[in-house]
Write an enzyme that holds these catalytic residues in place. Structure first.
Site, short mmCIF file in Angstrom:
data_model
loop_
_atom_site.label_atom_id
_atom_site.label_comp_id
_atom_site.label_asym_id
_atom_site.label_seq_id
_atom_site.Cartn_x
_atom_site.Cartn_y
_atom_site.Cartn_z
N GLY A 73 0.80 -1.22 0.00
CA GLY A 73 0.00 0.00 0.00
C GLY A 73 0.83 1.27 0.00
O GLY A 73 2.06 1.24 0.02
N CYS A 169 -3.56 6.49 1.17
CA CYS A 169 -3.43 5.26 0.37
C CYS A 169 -3.25 5.57 -1.11
O CYS A 169 -3.57 4.75 -1.97
CB CYS A 169 -4.61 4.32 0.61
#
Length: 213
Positions: A73, A169
């Site tokens: 991520g 993110c």
């Protein structure tokens, strides 16, 4: 013979780096007989950058440190009032694939929020859990030698403003949410037991031992 028992550690509020280091040491030194563990923790304010994280997603960190992590991520924020759950599982032994583990973690959060009357869902294009279009839980995992570490971060009653300093993110303009927007009485103290109960149910209710730091 291996016993299916999970050690659950309630670690309280901790700096990110020592916990990350302990998680790595645990994973590097575990063997076939090592019990799986789940760590419940809150972190002091910190941005963590995922393994493939791009610097341009960190807009203006200011006084909050940025720490490189080896989870999957992009960049995310951890701070007090966010319940982090690290899952240190032997996936081979549990016959769980990585995608299955991601789904299990997302379902853990969806089920926990459903108990509170909050309708949430995962998204195929962006791992995590969402209420409407807003992200309430981030996920990031690493697998080494068939074992998982890192985990999920569920926003409970935290200050969300530091998320404005990043593209959460990797998504510019991603809006964040927290449980206390719907349930003002929510705290990590009353959410952690629900989260734990729901993940254990999805792991077929193994025995567990609860250890407080």
């Amino acid at each position: 013979m291996y016993q299916d028992k999970i050690l659950v550690r309630q670690l309280g509020l901790q700096p990110y780096e020592p916990i990350s280091q302990a998680m790595h040491e645990f994973t590097d030194t575990r063997d076939e007989s090592t019990l799986d563990e789940i760590w419940l923790v809150e972190h002091y304010p910190v941005f963590t950058q995922g393994q493939a994280g791009k610097a341009e997603h960190i807009l203006m960190p200011g006084d909050i440190p940025v720490i490189q992590s080896d989870r999957g991520g992009q960049v995310t924020y951890h701070g007090p009032g966010q319940q982090v759950m690290y899952v240190l599982l032997n996936l081979k032994r549990r016959k769980l694939g990585v995608r299955e583990l991601v789904t299990l973690l997302e379902q853990t959060v969806v089920n926990t929020l459903a108990e509170l009357g909050i309708e949430a869902h995962p998204r195929a294009d962006a791992p995590g859990v969402y209420v409407g279009e807003k992200k309430i839980c981030s996920l990031g995992l690493r697998i080494r030698r068939g074992c998982s570490f890192h985990g999920l971060a569920l926003n409970v009653n935290m200050d969300l403003s530091p998320f404005l300093r990043i593209n959460p993110c990797g998504y510019a303009g991603m809006e964040m949410a927290k449980i206390s927007q719907w349930k003002p009485e929510a705290t990590t103290n009353n959410i952690a037991p629900r989260l734990l109960e729901n993940i254990l149910a999805l792991l077929n209710n193994p025995d567990f031992e609860y250890i407080t730091a």
